[in-house]
Structure formats: C-alpha cells, structure tokens
Design an enzyme around this catalytic site. Structure first.
Site, PDB file in Angstrom:
ATOM      1  N   GLU A 111      34.737  25.811  50.411  1.00  0.00           N
ATOM      2  CA  GLU A 111      35.428  26.474  51.580  1.00  0.00           C
ATOM      3  C   GLU A 111      36.312  25.557  52.396  1.00  0.00           C
ATOM      4  O   GLU A 111      37.311  26.065  52.760  1.00  0.00           O
ATOM      5  CB  GLU A 111      34.294  26.947  52.755  1.00  0.00           C
ATOM      6  CG  GLU A 111      33.234  27.812  52.202  1.00  0.00           C
ATOM      7  CD  GLU A 111      33.647  29.239  51.639  1.00  0.00           C
ATOM      8  OE1 GLU A 111      34.508  29.697  52.443  1.00  0.00           O
ATOM      9  OE2 GLU A 111      33.302  29.667  50.692  1.00  0.00           O
ATOM     10  N   SER A 130      25.548  69.667  30.131  1.00  0.00           N
ATOM     11  CA  SER A 130      26.457  70.673  30.461  1.00  0.00           C
ATOM     12  C   SER A 130      26.840  71.041  31.875  1.00  0.00           C
ATOM     13  O   SER A 130      27.579  72.001  32.033  1.00  0.00           O
ATOM     14  CB  SER A 130      25.526  72.016  29.890  1.00  0.00           C
ATOM     15  OG  SER A 130      25.313  71.979  28.391  1.00  0.00           O
TER      16      SER A 130
END
Length: 890
Positions: A73, A341
């Site tokens: 960091e 479907s």
C-alpha cells in the site's frame, strides 16, 4: 518566473488556509452496523455490521507482516509527510477529464478515509482527505498512524482490524503470523471480497505472489525464496463471521456488490451505520420464500431453486431467492444455466422486428434436418408433430423445429443482439455470452441453437429480459438499492428510475399475447392476467431435464423461477417423476405471482397489435401422408416405439433363429447392413454378418479418441486443453477437421492400427482418410466393451471421459441405435454418415454405442450402406436395432 512564483505562493497560501480550516475530529467514529430496510423504508430486512474487532499495539505485529502492508500500500510511508501529491493530482485530473475519482493514496490518507470520511470519489472529498492526512501526520507519530491503520482496515469475513483478520483467515493471533500469511492479509486491502482465497483463489494467489516479489524488491524478503514459497493454508470460512441466514443473506450480498460499484466500500457498509433502503417488497419476498420452500419441502436434497422478480417500471428487484443458506453461499440466481425454451420469445420478438408476424406458418415436423447441424436431426420435445404450425401454436407447445428454422432465417446474430439489448450482459467474467465456447462447433460465433436456449444465462439476467418484455420494451437497469443515507442524514446514493426503449411496445405486446396463451394452456394464475414461457434443458441423452424454468410477467411484476442442481444432473421429484418447466417451476412461479399481487387492482395485458405479415415460407414440401390441418399438433413416434418385446419368447437359440430370419427378410428389401450385439449382463452375443467389413464413416472417431487416450496414458499425462477441445468437437459435433488433426497426432494409419490391436479390434483396416477406414460391426462392439470393462487397456478415467462425450452426442443426435432404447435408459453413441460417389452417391449410415438402464447393459453396432437417402438409411438402422431388441429381449 515571477508570475509563476507568485501563483505558487498564492496556491500555497490558499492550500494552507484550507488545511487550517479543516478540523480534525477528536476521535474516529466508532464502527456501527448498517441496516437494510424493505422498500417501505421502515421494515428491517437485515443488519450488516461489524462482527469482530480487537485493537492491537504495533509491536505485536511481526515486522515481516508490517513490511507486507507497506509493500502493498505505501512503500515510502516512513519517508513522506502524509499525502501523495501525484495521487492527488491524478484524482483531480480524473474528475476533470473523466468525471470519476481515483488516484493512489498513502497509508495516512487511507486511515483518514476509513476513520473520518466516506468512500465517495469526488474532488472535495479528496481535498478534505489530504488536509486531514496532513493534520494526522502533525498530531501522531508514524508508528501511531500505522497502528491505527492496521486496526481500522476491513479484511472481509466480518473481520475489522488485523487481529480479527488473523483469527478469521488463519485461526491464530496476530503475533504468530508469518510473512507469507501477512502477505495474504495485505492482499485483501485492495478488495476484501475478491481477495478472499475462498472466493477467487486465482486472483488472490496472483496478487499474493506479486506482493512477495514487491517485498523482495524492497529487500524485506529473500528474493531466491519467493518462487518456492507455498501459499499458506487459509481457513475455508471464518468462524468469527456473523452471517445473515436464509434468503436475506444473499440479498445482503447482492446489495454490497451493487454499492461497491457505486463507490461505497464494503468497510463503510459494514461499519458506517448506513440506512440502506432496498427495492425488496416484503409481501413479494414472503411469497417467493414460501412458494420455493413449499415446492422443495420433502424433495431430494440435491434439488435447488431460485426466483427473481423485478418491477418493469424501474428495474427494482422486488423478490429474490438464490438459496436459503445465507450470506457467502452459492447464489443460484446468479449462476448461468441453459435457459432452454424460455429463449423462444426472444426469437419471436427478433422475427417481428423483421416483419414476421406470430401467425406465420412454419414446419413443425419432427425430426427435421438443418444446414448448420452437420446432419444431426432436430427433434421436438416428445417428438410432437405440427406440419403446418403457426408460431403462436409452436410457442404454446414449445416446438423446437419451427423456432430453429425461424432463427436460421433471421440469423442467430439478430437473436443474440436483441437478447443483449433486453438484458443479457455481453460477458460473464471473461467469457462472451451467447456464443460457442472452445471445443464447440463454432467458437466465438452464435448458432441457431440460441433458439433452443443452449447458451447459458443467469436467472437474474433472464428476469431482466422478461421485465423488459413485460415493460413494453423499455429496459431499466436491475438494482437492489433505492437509497443510501448516512447516520448524519447525508444521501450517499439514490437509484435512477430511467428506462430506455430497446424494443417497440407493439412487438412486446404481441409477444405478451402469445405467452398469455401459454399460461392459458399450462394453468392460469388466479385473478391475474399473465404471460409466461416454460423451458426444460435435456440432460444428456435421457428423457430427464437438468434445468427447468418458467419465466413471465403480469402487469407490474416480472418473475423467473428455476429448478435444478448445483452440479448439472437429472432432476426428479421424490416420487421419481422427472421435473420439467411446466411442472415444479411453473407451480412456483404461478403461486408466487398470485400471492405477490394479491390485493392489487386487476390489470390487463396489452392488446396484440399484430405486427408484421403472415409468412408461409418455411413449409417446403410436406410428406404426402402429413396431416395438413394448420395448427394441428399430434404425437409422433417415440423412443422404443419400434421395439416389440412380445417377440422375445423361447430359448436364446430360438430367438436367434427367428431374428436371423426377420433380418434376412428385411435385408432383401433395403441396402446391406450388419449387426453385432453383446449383452454384458448375461454374456450373450449375437452377430448378423457381424464380421463383414464396411466403411466406418464417423463411427471410427471413437477409435481415434481411444487411441489418443492410450497415447496420453503411455506418456503419463492427461489430455491437454487443446486435445480436450479437439476430441469434444470431434465426438459431440462429429467435426472432420479436428478428427484429421487427431488422426495425425496419433500417427495416422499406423498409430490407429497399433491402438486397435491393443484394444482387441482385429477386423479394422485403417485408411489414409480416417472416414474411409473399413471396420466390422463386431469390432465396433469390441470397442464399446473396451470402454465399459475394467480389464481394458484404457484406465477408468479414460473410459469415463469417452463415454461422457458419447452420451452428450445423443442430446443433438437422438437417432440410430437409440431407437432400441426405452424411457429411462441412457445411450452413449456415435453415428456416422457419408454419401459415396463410388456408390452413385448412395449413403453409408452407421451407428454404434452402449445402452444402459436398471436392467440393461448392451453394446450394439449397426453398419450399413447403399441407401438412396440419408433419412432412408437412418430409418433402416433404427429398424434393425429395434428388431434386434424385439427378438433377443435384452
């Protein structure tokens, strides 16, 4: 120079004045849980809050662990004065040029943001962050800042601060952490959800490896040891995490995901005391939970279900059920499955956009051959027939062949494009949606199979599609959060109610009118006008489904229900009955919609404006014996119809004699054929000219697969990714191009001959062209036995892989020896066909495979040639296979 100096001085004075005007709060706010409310803004849905926090002194944190956080960091933390000027300028430029905030932050700035500020990305917040960082640097020492930082980071799993994180991920105290473990925790700062190795192990390990190398570059770790350092063992889940159980847990997960995309961090959500008003409706959510729970109660444990309901007017999710195990568990509503479907309405809508009305007539016969299916016939479910079929009738009966023809006519790309407009994202992760994957017939392209719903979508995205159809073609972005307010009353986020027209209202109304007929056919929702479509995805070659769906809408609410398994497999009820879309999912959907809308004023669906023309272009030449009444639907031949088990009487020898006579009589009227059968249960064998050598056509691809597997075994390896893709395409799609590559890789004819000898195939004569290889029906049954028996040169893993591929073939090529199978039995097969100029373009039709069931385990091969047409040859092979079972009785 003087002007520049004066400008710099003025900016410096202004900056100093701004910094002095910003007050540093005496102490950071204590973490507070955030509350999720239902859409009424008053009723509590869930609480997301801090689960575990224990502050520790910096000297308790091992130095290598501290180095991991600095490397990840802020490597210059101990050298700067609290603010990254470059990061601040980058954030300013991003807001000016791109309307979004970004820019690297120092550890001091991160601490300030976590302790005193929100996570919003604006210039004003970034400036305030910088000012507070300077004041914090003036008030505290570097070690004090670093200590406060480590105690205020959110690490995921409900762990706030490094001591809680050490226990959540490694079950140990912070002072016992090693450097590799510290690197795991430091990796989480960037993204505490994705960085959790239980969530995304690949991402977590990649960042962890990068972090170790960064530490080595700083001299904090031995560079030589980095590549050999094993990834630490991490607990699968934290024992300290406070979870939200039941369906609400997954809603909380989705809320967090949505808010992080809006710039609100998970840490702020967990600790900021936010009031989050969701879009979830209490009545609808209760209806969803009860309808799914009622359907699954007492059913097999492997059955799973999901339900997503969306308000078409604004895209708000009104009900959500992705599972009942709570936060962090698998979310079935976000898992992509073949929609079957339920995709046919998208095909119809795309056709209407091109002027083809839903009253148009198409050929609904079954089976039908289509150009892009490489000769594999397409069947309707239950082999229903509708030779002259209006599209609305085809929708009601969910017929495959008319919609496949329609997709082929308008182009599958048109269907894909519309599906994405309606709500299917362009990608799931790195994979493009609605296209063939590697190893499938057309990688990167969309085939007309899109009409059959073969390309996976998530239930949540399908709900967006149907909400758009139900909303008159206007799409709203699906969302769970209506508003977020801080503890101080500041509004952090408010959902937009914008919609965008992506489909004409007239086409949407037409589709709704057609789907209303489906509801009328399958069972109306009491007191509610509704439109819906069911769908069932076939499981391999069986009559079972692996995924069953119902999707539809009523005025004001669209909903999708799915039933399946976490790992795809056949889905059955406790009584053994197969689950299809018009069964359990339809019951869930219908019950939910009725309960969710109870008490609301009745509203009608839009009238059908009848977009487009009535087209009659697909009918072609109907068979002379076809029933030519438009819209007439009737059952066609079923699997096992040709099998007459009453013929299987007397001793085995008597049966064989009668079968010989029947086949000889039949053979006098058709082209040449040979048959070989081995009943593995009884050890009985039967051959009718089984040693006659005929051209193999594509059935020899099974031997090519076996030869490649043998070669991999000899080299002590499994198939490579490239090889897996080739054999999948070769077997599933019967692709000749990949088969040629496999043939070359095994050494051509010599390699195939060697493999055949090892497998006990004595009658096969390899040709330079694999399809022209000559073989016998007897050798083909020997091949199937080599795939079934433990004494085979093929390992169990190789045999299983080959049979699975052959089982998946039959989902698209349900013909050949499968005519000799009965309901409930599985067929693993390979078919082959070839028109030979040397035989006046007459057809070679072959079929080989294995039929298994509770009382059946048979290898069957039928080879034939001399047929006038492909379909004629298929009928001969099927009749021969059925006759064999009829007389032998296996």
């Amino acid at each position: 120079m003087a002007a520049v100096a004066l400008t710099a001085l003025a900016l410096g004075i202004t900056g100093a004045g701004y910094v002095s005007s910003v007050d540093l709060p005496p102490d950071p706010m204590a973490p507070q849980a955030s509350v999720l409310y239902y859409r009424d803004g008053r009723t509590v849905l869930a609480r997301i809050g801090l689960a575990d926090r224990t502050d520790v002194r910096l000297d308790k944190v091992p130095e290598p662990v501290r180095h991991a956080f600095l490397a990840a960091e802020d490597r210059g933390f101990y050298d700067h004065w609290g603010v990254s000027v470059r990061g601040l300028l980058r954030a300013l430029w991003a807001n000016i040029a791109h309307d979004g905030g970004q820019g690297a932050s120092t550890i001091t700035q991160q601490y300030v943001r976590n302790a005193y500020l929100t996570q919003e990305r604006t210039v004003s917040r970034k400036a305030r962050e910088a000012a507070l960082a300077l004041k914090v640097e003036n008030r505290f020492s570097k070690d004090e800042i670093f200590e406060r930082y480590l105690n205020t980071i959110y690490f995921g799993r409900g762990a706030y601060g490094i001591e809680a994180a050490a226990r959540a991920y490694f079950g140990t105290a912070v002072e016992r952490l090693t450097a590799p473990q510290g690197a795991v925790l430091a990796s989480l700062v960037k993204d505490p959800t994705r960085g959790d190795p239980a969530v995304d192990p690949e991402w977590a390990k990649t960042r962890w490896k990068w972090l170790l190398r960064s530490m080595a570059a700083q001299g904090w770790l031995d560079a030589a040891a980095v590549d050999g350092t094993p990834y630490p063992a991490v607990a699968k889940e934290s024992v300290t995490t406070s979870t939200i159980g039941g369906p609400a847990g997954l809603i909380a997960d989705r809320v967090e995901d949505e808010l992080t995309k809006k710039g609100i961090s998970r840490q702020q959500i967990r600790t900021g005391g936010l009031r989050i008003t969701t879009t979830i409706d209490a009545t609808a959510q209760t209806a969803a939970t009860e309808s799914v729970g009622g359907a699954l109660r007492g059913q097999p444990k492997e059955l799973r279900a999901s339900l997503v309901a969306i308000d078409p007017a604004d895209g708000g999710v009104r009900a959500y059920y992705g599972g009942d195990r709570g936060r962090g568990y698998f979310d079935d509503a976000m898992a992509a499955r073949p929609p079957a479907s339920t995709f046919k309405p998208v095909v119809l809508a795309a056709a209407e956009e091109r002027g083809i009305g839903f009253q148009s007539w198409y050929d609904g016969s079954s089976p039908r051959l289509f150009q892009d299916r490489d000769g594999a016939p397409l069947y309707n479910q239950d082999n229903l027939q509708c030779p002259i079929c209006p599209l609305d009738t085809a929708m009601v009966h969910s017929l495959n062949t008319p919609f496949y023809a329609l997709a082929e006519e308008i182009g599958p790309d048109a269907v894909r494009t519309l599906a994405r407009r309606l709500g299917v994202p362009e990608k799931y992760g790195d994979q493009e949606t609605l296209v063939d994957l590697k190893g499938e017939p057309a990688p990167g392209r969309t085939r007309s199979d899109i009409a059959l719903g073969r390309y996976p979508v998530t239930p949540a995205d399908l709900a967006t599609v149907y909400a758009t159809l139900g909303g008159g073609g206007r799409r709203a972005e699906r969302h769970f959060v209506a508003q977020v307010v801080t503890a101080d009353g500041e509004v952090l986020h408010k959902a937009s109610k914008k919609t965008k027209e992506v489909l004409s209202a007239d086409v949407s109304a037409d589709v709704g009118a057609v789907l209303a007929k489906v509801v009328e056919h399958d069972g109306p929702v009491p007191g509610v006008a509704a439109a819906a479509k069911t769908g069932s995805q076939q499981w391999a070659d069986t009559t079972d489904s692996s995924d069953a769906w119902t999707a539809g809408w009523a005025p004001g609410l669209a909903a999708v229900a799915w039933v399946g398994r976490e790992k795809p497999g056949p889905i059955r009820q406790k009584d053994g009955k197969a689950i299809n879309g018009n069964g359990m999912p339809y019951t869930i959907w219908k019950t939910f919609l009725g309960d969710a809308l109870r008490g609301r004023p009745a509203a009608a669906l839009a009238e059908a404006p009848l977009v487009g023309k009535v087209v009659r272009a697909d009918l072609g030449e109907l068979p002379k014996n076809a029933k030519a009444f438009p819209g007439l639907v009737y059952p066609g031949p079923q699997r096992g119809d040709q099998v007459d088990r009453s013929l299987a009487t007397g001793s085995w020898d008597e049966r064989v004699k009668r079968l010989d006579g029947a086949l000889a009589k039949y053979g006098s009227t058709v082209g040449e054929f040979t048959v070989s059968v081995v009943d593995r249960r009884t050890g009985k064998r039967y051959d009718y000219r089984g040693d006659a050598r005929l051209e193999s056509a594509s059935v020899i691809k099974v031997e090519l697969l076996a030869a490649l597997l043998l070669r991999a075994q000899d080299e002590g390896r499994t198939l490579t990714a490239t090889e897996k893709g080739r054999v999948a395409k070769m077997i599933k799609a019967s692709d000749n191009g990949t088969a040629k590559k496999v043939y070359h890789s095994i050494g051509g004819p010599a390699g195939l001959q060697e493999a055949c000898e090892r497998l006990g195939l004595r009658d096969t004569e390899p040709d330079e062209q694999f399809g022209l290889t000559r073989t016998t029906a007897r050798d083909q049954t020997r091949m199937m036995l080599a795939l079934a028996e433990a004494g085979s040169p093929l390992t169990e893993r190789s045999r299983t892989a080959a049979l699975q591929l052959m089982s998946s073939v039959n989902a698209d090529q349900n013909w050949g020896i499968s005519a000799a199978s009965l309901d409930g039995e599985r067929v693993a097969l390979k078919n082959g066909w070839l028109a030979r100029s040397a035989e006046n373009n007459r057809w070679i039709i072959n079929s080989t495979g294995r039929i298994t069931g509770d009382k059946t385990d048979v290898a069957v091969s039928v080879l034939s040639h001399g047929h006038r047409g492909q379909q004629t040859g298929i009928e001969v092979v099927e009749h021969v296979a059925a006759l064999t079972r009829s007389y032998l009785g296996w």
